[in-house]
Design a protein around this motif. Structure first.
Motif, PDB file in Angstrom:
ATOM      1  N   ILE A  77       0.857  -1.185   0.000  1.00 61.46           N
ATOM      2  CA  ILE A  77       0.000   0.000   0.000  1.00 61.46           C
ATOM      3  C   ILE A  77       0.893   1.235   0.000  1.00 61.46           C
ATOM      4  O   ILE A  77       1.857   1.315   0.762  1.00 61.46           O
ATOM      5  CB  ILE A  77      -0.902   0.054   1.252  1.00 61.46           C
ATOM      6  CG1 ILE A  77      -1.958  -1.042   1.237  1.00 61.46           C
ATOM      7  CG2 ILE A  77      -1.593   1.414   1.347  1.00 61.46           C
ATOM      8  CD1 ILE A  77      -2.810  -1.047   2.487  1.00 61.46           C
ATOM      9  N   VAL A  78       0.577   2.185  -0.853  1.00 61.07           N
ATOM     10  CA  VAL A  78       1.161   3.521  -0.797  1.00 61.07           C
ATOM     11  C   VAL A  78       0.003   4.501  -0.690  1.00 61.07           C
ATOM     12  O   VAL A  78      -0.935   4.435  -1.484  1.00 61.07           O
ATOM     13  CB  VAL A  78       2.012   3.837  -2.040  1.00 61.07           C
ATOM     14  CG1 VAL A  78       2.493   5.289  -1.997  1.00 61.07           C
ATOM     15  CG2 VAL A  78       3.211   2.889  -2.139  1.00 61.07           C
ATOM     16  N   PHE A  79       0.057   5.407   0.290  1.00 57.62           N
ATOM     17  CA  PHE A  79      -1.046   6.355   0.467  1.00 57.62           C
ATOM     18  C   PHE A  79      -0.575   7.777   0.253  1.00 57.62           C
ATOM     19  O   PHE A  79       0.576   8.131   0.508  1.00 57.62           O
ATOM     20  CB  PHE A  79      -1.683   6.206   1.853  1.00 57.62           C
ATOM     21  CG  PHE A  79      -0.794   6.587   3.015  1.00 57.62           C
ATOM     22  CD1 PHE A  79      -0.784   7.890   3.507  1.00 57.62           C
ATOM     23  CD2 PHE A  79       0.031   5.646   3.622  1.00 57.62           C
ATOM     24  CE1 PHE A  79       0.023   8.242   4.573  1.00 57.62           C
ATOM     25  CE2 PHE A  79       0.843   5.988   4.692  1.00 57.62           C
ATOM     26  CZ  PHE A  79       0.845   7.291   5.172  1.00 57.62           C
ATOM     27  N   GLY A  80      -1.493   8.587  -0.259  1.00 59.40           N
ATOM     28  CA  GLY A  80      -1.271  10.017  -0.396  1.00 59.40           C
ATOM     29  C   GLY A  80      -2.237  10.764   0.496  1.00 59.40           C
ATOM     30  O   GLY A  80      -2.651  10.267   1.550  1.00 59.40           O
ATOM     31  N   ARG A  98       1.372  -4.966   2.784  1.00 58.36           N
ATOM     32  CA  ARG A  98       2.522  -4.298   3.385  1.00 58.36           C
ATOM     33  C   ARG A  98       2.403  -2.789   3.173  1.00 58.36           C
ATOM     34  O   ARG A  98       2.117  -2.345   2.054  1.00 58.36           O
ATOM     35  CB  ARG A  98       3.826  -4.803   2.775  1.00 58.36           C
ATOM     36  CG  ARG A  98       4.199  -6.211   3.190  1.00 58.36           C
ATOM     37  CD  ARG A  98       5.644  -6.512   2.792  1.00 58.36           C
ATOM     38  NE  ARG A  98       5.814  -6.618   1.353  1.00 58.36           N
ATOM     39  CZ  ARG A  98       7.000  -6.587   0.739  1.00 58.36           C
ATOM     40  NH1 ARG A  98       8.106  -6.410   1.437  1.00 58.36           N
ATOM     41  NH2 ARG A  98       7.069  -6.713  -0.573  1.00 58.36           N
ATOM     42  N   LEU A  99       2.628  -2.050   4.226  1.00 63.55           N
ATOM     43  CA  LEU A  99       2.547  -0.597   4.157  1.00 63.55           C
ATOM     44  C   LEU A  99       3.902  -0.026   3.769  1.00 63.55           C
ATOM     45  O   LEU A  99       4.907  -0.249   4.455  1.00 63.55           O
ATOM     46  CB  LEU A  99       2.113  -0.025   5.505  1.00 63.55           C
ATOM     47  CG  LEU A  99       2.076   1.510   5.618  1.00 63.55           C
ATOM     48  CD1 LEU A  99       1.098   2.100   4.624  1.00 63.55           C
ATOM     49  CD2 LEU A  99       1.728   1.925   7.042  1.00 63.55           C
ATOM     50  N   PHE A 100       3.940   0.721   2.676  1.00 64.08           N
ATOM     51  CA  PHE A 100       5.150   1.417   2.252  1.00 64.08           C
ATOM     52  C   PHE A 100       4.909   2.910   2.442  1.00 64.08           C
ATOM     53  O   PHE A 100       4.354   3.585   1.580  1.00 64.08           O
ATOM     54  CB  PHE A 100       5.505   1.072   0.807  1.00 64.08           C
ATOM     55  CG  PHE A 100       5.983  -0.343   0.658  1.00 64.08           C
ATOM     56  CD1 PHE A 100       7.312  -0.664   0.886  1.00 64.08           C
ATOM     57  CD2 PHE A 100       5.093  -1.352   0.330  1.00 64.08           C
ATOM     58  CE1 PHE A 100       7.755  -1.979   0.774  1.00 64.08           C
ATOM     59  CE2 PHE A 100       5.520  -2.666   0.211  1.00 64.08           C
ATOM     60  CZ  PHE A 100       6.863  -2.983   0.441  1.00 64.08           C
ATOM     61  N   GLY A 101       5.312   3.370   3.594  1.00 69.11           N
ATOM     62  CA  GLY A 101       5.078   4.748   3.998  1.00 69.11           C
ATOM     63  C   GLY A 101       5.224   4.815   5.502  1.00 69.11           C
ATOM     64  O   GLY A 101       5.695   3.877   6.145  1.00 69.11           O
ATOM     65  N   ASN A 102       4.833   5.927   6.075  1.00 60.01           N
ATOM     66  CA  ASN A 102       4.962   6.105   7.516  1.00 60.01           C
ATOM     67  C   ASN A 102       3.859   5.375   8.271  1.00 60.01           C
ATOM     68  O   ASN A 102       2.765   5.155   7.749  1.00 60.01           O
ATOM     69  CB  ASN A 102       4.968   7.596   7.849  1.00 60.01           C
ATOM     70  CG  ASN A 102       6.230   8.272   7.363  1.00 60.01           C
ATOM     71  OD1 ASN A 102       7.330   7.911   7.783  1.00 60.01           O
ATOM     72  ND2 ASN A 102       6.097   9.227   6.450  1.00 60.01           N
ATOM     73  N   ASP A 103       4.174   5.008   9.495  1.00 58.88           N
ATOM     74  CA  ASP A 103       3.231   4.257  10.318  1.00 58.88           C
ATOM     75  C   ASP A 103       1.983   5.082  10.619  1.00 58.88           C
ATOM     76  O   ASP A 103       2.047   6.322  10.676  1.00 58.88           O
ATOM     77  CB  ASP A 103       3.886   3.842  11.643  1.00 58.88           C
ATOM     78  CG  ASP A 103       5.037   2.867  11.437  1.00 58.88           C
ATOM     79  OD1 ASP A 103       5.005   2.129  10.427  1.00 58.88           O
ATOM     80  OD2 ASP A 103       5.952   2.843  12.272  1.00 58.88           O
ATOM     81  N   PRO A 104       0.847   4.412  10.843  1.00 57.50           N
ATOM     82  CA  PRO A 104      -0.374   5.152  11.201  1.00 57.50           C
ATOM     83  C   PRO A 104      -0.187   6.036  12.431  1.00 57.50           C
ATOM     84  O   PRO A 104      -0.806   7.101  12.527  1.00 57.50           O
ATOM     85  CB  PRO A 104      -1.388   4.036  11.467  1.00 57.50           C
ATOM     86  CG  PRO A 104      -0.880   2.854  10.704  1.00 57.50           C
ATOM     87  CD  PRO A 104       0.608   2.961  10.716  1.00 57.50           C
ATOM     88  N   CYS A 290      11.631   3.181   1.931  1.00 55.52           N
ATOM     89  CA  CYS A 290      10.904   2.540   3.035  1.00 55.52           C
ATOM     90  C   CYS A 290      11.567   1.219   3.443  1.00 55.52           C
ATOM     91  O   CYS A 290      11.436   0.773   4.585  1.00 55.52           O
ATOM     92  CB  CYS A 290       9.450   2.296   2.645  1.00 55.52           C
ATOM     93  SG  CYS A 290       8.463   3.799   2.504  1.00 55.52           S
ATOM     94  N   LEU A 291      12.285   0.607   2.502  1.00 60.89           N
ATOM     95  CA  LEU A 291      13.013  -0.631   2.778  1.00 60.89           C
ATOM     96  C   LEU A 291      14.441  -0.359   3.242  1.00 60.89           C
ATOM     97  O   LEU A 291      15.193  -1.299   3.502  1.00 60.89           O
ATOM     98  CB  LEU A 291      13.029  -1.516   1.530  1.00 60.89           C
ATOM     99  CG  LEU A 291      11.669  -2.069   1.093  1.00 60.89           C
ATOM    100  CD1 LEU A 291      11.765  -2.761  -0.257  1.00 60.89           C
ATOM    101  CD2 LEU A 291      11.124  -3.036   2.151  1.00 60.89           C
ATOM    102  N   GLY A 292      14.819   0.936   3.317  1.00 60.92           N
ATOM    103  CA  GLY A 292      16.106   1.273   3.887  1.00 60.92           C
ATOM    104  C   GLY A 292      17.159   1.776   2.936  1.00 60.92           C
ATOM    105  O   GLY A 292      18.312   1.994   3.341  1.00 60.92           O
TER     106      GLY A 292
END
Length: 387
Positions: A77-80, A98-104, A290-292
């Motif tokens: 998931i990538v969110f805007g 899998r979330l690719f971005g900052n944590d909720p 996001c993976l480093g």
């Protein structure tokens, strides 16, 4: 390092720019947004999600994701923009995607003014004076009233003595005059790389919403002192919050000094201005950050200045059939769709050798689009009368 996904679910109020970038990067894409415009439909399967307040309806979004056809194992998931008021919806999705971005939790903290301002105080990051009670009636300086959980200038308006505060959560912030800018950057949770600076345009024709996002134009960095200050602020926030991927800071240059207005812990609309100079698209870099892994050198915006301007409907209108959209137009509504007065109509793009020339091009192209729609509507009406 964990493997990159091959398939992405993109979630945003308007996910067209994310989809363009992801498709350039070779990802399989599925989109959930509030518009499902022609551009997005041409790129990927798109599901239209209803709006609730200033963002996507979380219940509708969750239900539609649950109904998605089988996704590849490890799909991401990538969110805007669009989840600022409901970050918890992301927590419910990470069990299967899998979330690719900052944590909720980061999104929730940034959307909670008291907690976010306390963090800025601890980090010694400058921001405009803010308060929870209405300003004193004899205060000669202008103030704004802001509703948390918004994006794109929604929920921001001038505060006037005698106004009644709304029942919804809100706070007051001193208005500072100056140059409205943003810093777009990419981070791996520890360090950041600057993508670019932008001058933000404001759409102020609606007196009830006088600070709507009107677009942006790429800029050279501000002077050394201001650049150092805002990049230090970004670096301290990366360290404190573990920011990952593409992020954005909005700030105001007031008397040459930057004051932070907003942290957007997700890809912003300005990312589209840098796509042309990034082989494979910025969403690929976002995933890898996001993976480093940060890009070795953040690509610049190229020799030309780039800009975009959002056109808001001047009145209620229906998109006519047979409308010839120019290739510098994005977010084109589907023929026959209704666009209410004040709602986003489309986005125009331009590039050129200078900020001033690009701004003139954007203005002319905005007028061109409105004229095309008006002329085509008149032609459609004439055809109907003739029959």
């Amino acid at each position: 390092m964990r493997a990159e996904p091959t398939e992405l679910v993109l979630i945003a109020n308007s996910a067209r720019a994310l989809a363009e970038s992801a498709v350039r990067g070779g990802y399989g894409v599925r989109v959930l947004d509030a518009f499902c415009d022609e551009d997005t439909r041409a790129l990927a399967p798109c599901i239209r999600i209803g709006m609730l307040g200033q963002g996507l309806d979380p219940e509708h979004l969750t239900a539609e994701i649950a109904r998605l056809p089988l996704l590849d194992q490890g799909a991401g998931i990538v969110f805007g923009a669009g989840l600022e008021a409901s970050p918890s919806v992301l927590s419910g999705l990470t069990g299967t995607l899998r979330l690719f971005g900052n944590d909720p939790e980061v999104l929730a903290l940034v959307g909670t003014p008291k907690a976010f301002f306390a963090l800025l105080d601890d980090l010694e990051v400058d921001y405009p004076e803010s308060r929870w009670d209405p300003p004193d009636a004899d205060d000669p300086m202008p103030w704004l009233i802001k509703m948390p959980g918004g994006c794109g200038g929604l929920g921001v308006r001038p505060w006037r003595v005698g106004d009644r505060p709304p029942g919804d959560p809100h706070y007051f912030q001193r208005f500072l005059a100056g140059r409205l800018m943003s810093l777009l950057f990419i981070a791996d949770g520890e360090i950041l790389a600057v993508i670019g600076y932008n001058r933000l345009l404001v759409e102020s024709s609606d007196p009830d919403l006088p600070f709507l996002y009107g677009g942006a134009i790429t800029q050279t960095a501000p002077d050394e002192a201001a650049r150092s200050s805002i990049e230090r602020a970004a670096a301290t926030l990366v360290g404190a919050l573990g920011l990952r991927g593409v992020n954005n800071l909005d700030f105001i240059l007031h008397d040459g000094r930057p004051f932070l207005l907003e942290l957007n812990p997700r890809p912003s609309a300005t990312l589209a201005l840098y796509e042309g100079s990034c082989e494979g698209g910025w969403i690929g870099h976002h995933i890898r950050a996001c993976l480093g892994t940060l890009p070795d050198v953040a690509p610049g915006s190229g020799i030309d200045v780039s800009g975009q301007q959002v056109i808001y409907a001047p009145h209620d209108l229906r998109i006519p059939s047979g409308l010839c959209w120019p290739d510098w137009c994005r977010d084109r509504p589907v023929a026959g769709s209704q666009v209410d007065r004040g709602a986003p109509l489309c986005t125009v793009m331009a590039s050129g050798p200078s900020d001033a020339e690009v701004e003139v091009q954007l203005s002319l192209r905005s007028c061109d689009i409105l004229a095309r729609i008006g002329n085509t509507q008149e032609a459609d009406t004439g055809s109907e009368l003739a029959t």
